[in-house]
Design a protein around this motif. Structure first.
Motif, PDB file in Angstrom:
ATOM      1  N   PRO A 115      -1.584   7.290  -1.859  1.00 46.47           N
ATOM      2  CA  PRO A 115      -0.637   6.213  -2.174  1.00 46.47           C
ATOM      3  C   PRO A 115      -1.257   4.828  -1.965  1.00 46.47           C
ATOM      4  O   PRO A 115      -2.087   4.631  -1.076  1.00 46.47           O
ATOM      5  CB  PRO A 115       0.511   6.437  -1.186  1.00 46.47           C
ATOM      6  N   ARG A 116      -0.820   3.893  -2.781  1.00 46.71           N
ATOM      7  CA  ARG A 116      -1.323   2.525  -2.697  1.00 46.71           C
ATOM      8  C   ARG A 116      -0.216   1.510  -2.422  1.00 46.71           C
ATOM      9  O   ARG A 116      -0.438   0.317  -2.485  1.00 46.71           O
ATOM     10  CB  ARG A 116      -2.080   2.176  -3.964  1.00 46.71           C
ATOM     11  N   ASP A 117       0.970   1.991  -2.114  1.00 47.34           N
ATOM     12  CA  ASP A 117       2.084   1.091  -1.813  1.00 47.34           C
ATOM     13  C   ASP A 117       1.875   0.451  -0.446  1.00 47.34           C
ATOM     14  O   ASP A 117       1.336   1.083   0.467  1.00 47.34           O
ATOM     15  CB  ASP A 117       3.409   1.856  -1.816  1.00 47.34           C
ATOM     16  N   PRO A 118       2.318  -0.799  -0.290  1.00 40.49           N
ATOM     17  CA  PRO A 118       2.202  -1.445   1.026  1.00 40.49           C
ATOM     18  C   PRO A 118       2.942  -0.639   2.094  1.00 40.49           C
ATOM     19  O   PRO A 118       4.021  -0.093   1.841  1.00 40.49           O
ATOM     20  CB  PRO A 118       2.862  -2.810   0.819  1.00 40.49           C
ATOM     21  N   LEU A 119       2.363  -0.562   3.273  1.00 38.98           N
ATOM     22  CA  LEU A 119       3.010   0.134   4.380  1.00 38.98           C
ATOM     23  C   LEU A 119       4.096  -0.753   4.973  1.00 38.98           C
ATOM     24  O   LEU A 119       3.908  -1.968   5.088  1.00 38.98           O
ATOM     25  CB  LEU A 119       1.977   0.509   5.450  1.00 38.98           C
ATOM     26  N   PRO A 120       5.217  -0.167   5.389  1.00 43.25           N
ATOM     27  CA  PRO A 120       6.333  -0.959   5.930  1.00 43.25           C
ATOM     28  C   PRO A 120       6.196  -1.252   7.427  1.00 43.25           C
ATOM     29  O   PRO A 120       7.186  -1.512   8.098  1.00 43.25           O
ATOM     30  CB  PRO A 120       7.542  -0.066   5.646  1.00 43.25           C
ATOM     31  N   PHE A 121       4.977  -1.201   7.941  1.00 47.22           N
ATOM     32  CA  PHE A 121       4.716  -1.489   9.352  1.00 47.22           C
ATOM     33  C   PHE A 121       3.287  -2.028   9.470  1.00 47.22           C
ATOM     34  O   PHE A 121       2.477  -1.856   8.566  1.00 47.22           O
ATOM     35  CB  PHE A 121       4.898  -0.234  10.222  1.00 47.22           C
ATOM     36  N   ARG A 122       3.017  -2.691  10.582  1.00 46.93           N
ATOM     37  CA  ARG A 122       1.671  -3.230  10.816  1.00 46.93           C
ATOM     38  C   ARG A 122       0.675  -2.089  10.906  1.00 46.93           C
ATOM     39  O   ARG A 122       0.987  -1.018  11.442  1.00 46.93           O
ATOM     40  CB  ARG A 122       1.640  -4.032  12.104  1.00 46.93           C
ATOM     41  N   SER A 123      -0.520  -2.349  10.409  1.00 54.53           N
ATOM     42  CA  SER A 123      -1.530  -1.298  10.449  1.00 54.53           C
ATOM     43  C   SER A 123      -2.929  -1.881  10.410  1.00 54.53           C
ATOM     44  O   SER A 123      -3.143  -3.002   9.939  1.00 54.53           O
ATOM     45  CB  SER A 123      -1.335  -0.319   9.284  1.00 54.53           C
ATOM     46  N   ALA A 143      -7.091  -0.442   2.267  1.00 56.81           N
ATOM     47  CA  ALA A 143      -6.546  -1.328   3.310  1.00 56.81           C
ATOM     48  C   ALA A 143      -5.813  -2.500   2.675  1.00 56.81           C
ATOM     49  O   ALA A 143      -4.707  -2.857   3.092  1.00 56.81           O
ATOM     50  CB  ALA A 143      -7.667  -1.821   4.224  1.00 56.81           C
ATOM     51  N   ALA A 144      -6.409  -3.101   1.646  1.00 53.40           N
ATOM     52  CA  ALA A 144      -5.772  -4.234   0.973  1.00 53.40           C
ATOM     53  C   ALA A 144      -4.446  -3.812   0.325  1.00 53.40           C
ATOM     54  O   ALA A 144      -3.442  -4.525   0.429  1.00 53.40           O
ATOM     55  CB  ALA A 144      -6.716  -4.819  -0.073  1.00 53.40           C
ATOM     56  N   ALA A 145      -4.436  -2.661  -0.321  1.00 54.39           N
ATOM     57  CA  ALA A 145      -3.209  -2.187  -0.970  1.00 54.39           C
ATOM     58  C   ALA A 145      -2.103  -1.928   0.054  1.00 54.39           C
ATOM     59  O   ALA A 145      -0.933  -2.219  -0.201  1.00 54.39           O
ATOM     60  CB  ALA A 145      -3.495  -0.911  -1.760  1.00 54.39           C
ATOM     61  N   TRP A 146      -2.471  -1.404   1.223  1.00 55.72           N
ATOM     62  CA  TRP A 146      -1.485  -1.081   2.255  1.00 55.72           C
ATOM     63  C   TRP A 146      -1.060  -2.287   3.078  1.00 55.72           C
ATOM     64  O   TRP A 146      -0.104  -2.215   3.839  1.00 55.72           O
ATOM     65  CB  TRP A 146      -2.031  -0.026   3.206  1.00 55.72           C
ATOM     66  N   GLY A 147      -1.812  -3.398   2.963  1.00 58.90           N
ATOM     67  CA  GLY A 147      -1.550  -4.544   3.821  1.00 58.90           C
ATOM     68  C   GLY A 147      -2.106  -4.340   5.216  1.00 58.90           C
ATOM     69  O   GLY A 147      -1.671  -4.984   6.166  1.00 58.90           O
ATOM     70  N   ALA A 148      -3.084  -3.458   5.335  1.00 58.47           N
ATOM     71  CA  ALA A 148      -3.701  -3.145   6.629  1.00 58.47           C
ATOM     72  C   ALA A 148      -4.896  -4.051   6.877  1.00 58.47           C
ATOM     73  O   ALA A 148      -5.607  -4.428   5.943  1.00 58.47           O
ATOM     74  CB  ALA A 148      -4.149  -1.682   6.664  1.00 58.47           C
ATOM     75  N   GLU A 149      -5.117  -4.368   8.138  1.00 59.57           N
ATOM     76  CA  GLU A 149      -6.327  -5.095   8.515  1.00 59.57           C
ATOM     77  C   GLU A 149      -7.490  -4.109   8.467  1.00 59.57           C
ATOM     78  O   GLU A 149      -7.420  -3.020   9.038  1.00 59.57           O
ATOM     79  CB  GLU A 149      -6.182  -5.653   9.927  1.00 59.57           C
ATOM     80  N   LEU A 150      -8.562  -4.470   7.786  1.00 55.76           N
ATOM     81  CA  LEU A 150      -9.752  -3.622   7.717  1.00 55.76           C
ATOM     82  C   LEU A 150     -10.659  -3.961   8.891  1.00 55.76           C
ATOM     83  O   LEU A 150     -11.006  -5.120   9.106  1.00 55.76           O
ATOM     84  CB  LEU A 150     -10.491  -3.849   6.394  1.00 55.76           C
ATOM     85  N   VAL A 151     -11.030  -2.944   9.665  1.00 56.18           N
ATOM     86  CA  VAL A 151     -11.909  -3.116  10.816  1.00 56.18           C
ATOM     87  C   VAL A 151     -13.223  -2.413  10.513  1.00 56.18           C
ATOM     88  O   VAL A 151     -13.257  -1.207  10.257  1.00 56.18           O
ATOM     89  CB  VAL A 151     -11.270  -2.543  12.101  1.00 56.18           C
ATOM     90  N   ASP A 152     -14.312  -3.171  10.527  1.00 54.21           N
ATOM     91  CA  ASP A 152     -15.653  -2.659  10.239  1.00 54.21           C
ATOM     92  C   ASP A 152     -16.231  -2.027  11.510  1.00 54.21           C
ATOM     93  O   ASP A 152     -16.513  -2.712  12.483  1.00 54.21           O
ATOM     94  CB  ASP A 152     -16.528  -3.818   9.761  1.00 54.21           C
TER      95      ASP A 152
END
Length: 182
Positions: A115-123, A143-152
């Motif tokens: 799924p690529r929908d934004p997540l309804p919670f912080r992630s 990560a961008a699609a979900w609205g998640a912060e990407l951590v390298d």
């Protein structure tokens, strides 16, 4: 948020997380953590895995923080639309496998499409530049699609016991920092 203020749901991936895996170690260390059990760790069924996440969230007594690894990440993302608003405070997602790749084993391809929908919670999505199951840039797209912060996570393989991430103290510090944002 402190770990005592939430129910931490540990969501392992394919074949479960063994005793040396960071998820198992964190579960032992964090008093409010419990594992989301699956009926079959070796022959995963997407709907059954998704439903197990939903059921675990529904039985939680406090706000939920999901801690998912590998195929467990996809199960959490697939469960997200079915979760009650506000039930999940956040998700700490680690080592997403790209099950849409043509070289993915058939038993895991059933979890596609992701799924690529934004997540309804912080992630946050923690990903490695050398994960054999997902290209770093591809993880960044999810990560961008979900609205998640990407951590390298640098060159860390699949961020499991086999890649040297048994205790994974850096991950635990990152998780504690994530909790403080909730």
């Amino acid at each position: 948020m402190k770990s005592a203020d939430c129910d931490i749901l540990v969501v392992p991936g394919y074949t479960n997380s063994g005793p040396d895996h960071w998820q198992s170690r964190w579960q032992e260390r964090l008093s409010t953590a419990r594992r989301v059990a699956q009926d079959d760790w070796d022959r995963p069924e997407p709907e059954a895995w998704r439903d197990a996440v939903i059921a675990a969230v529904q039985t939680a007594e406090r706000p939920v923080v999901l801690v998912a690894h590998s195929l467990g990440v996809i199960s959490c993302v697939q469960a997200a639309p079915y979760l009650a608003a506000g039930a999940v405070a956040g998700a700490f997602l680690v080592a997403l496998p790209d099950v849409e790749r043509p070289d993915t084993p058939a038993v895991l391809r059933t979890f596609a499409p992701i799924p690529r929908d934004p997540l309804p919670f912080r992630s946050v999505l923690v990903t490695s530049r050398t994960d054999p199951y997902t290209a770093y840039d591809r993880a960044g797209e999810f990560a961008a699609a979900w609205g998640a912060e990407l951590v390298d996570a640098g060159e860390s393989g699949h961020l499991n016991a086999e890649s040297g991430h048994g205790p994974w103290p850096e991950g635990l510090m990152r998780f504690a920092g994530f909790l403080r944002t909730l």
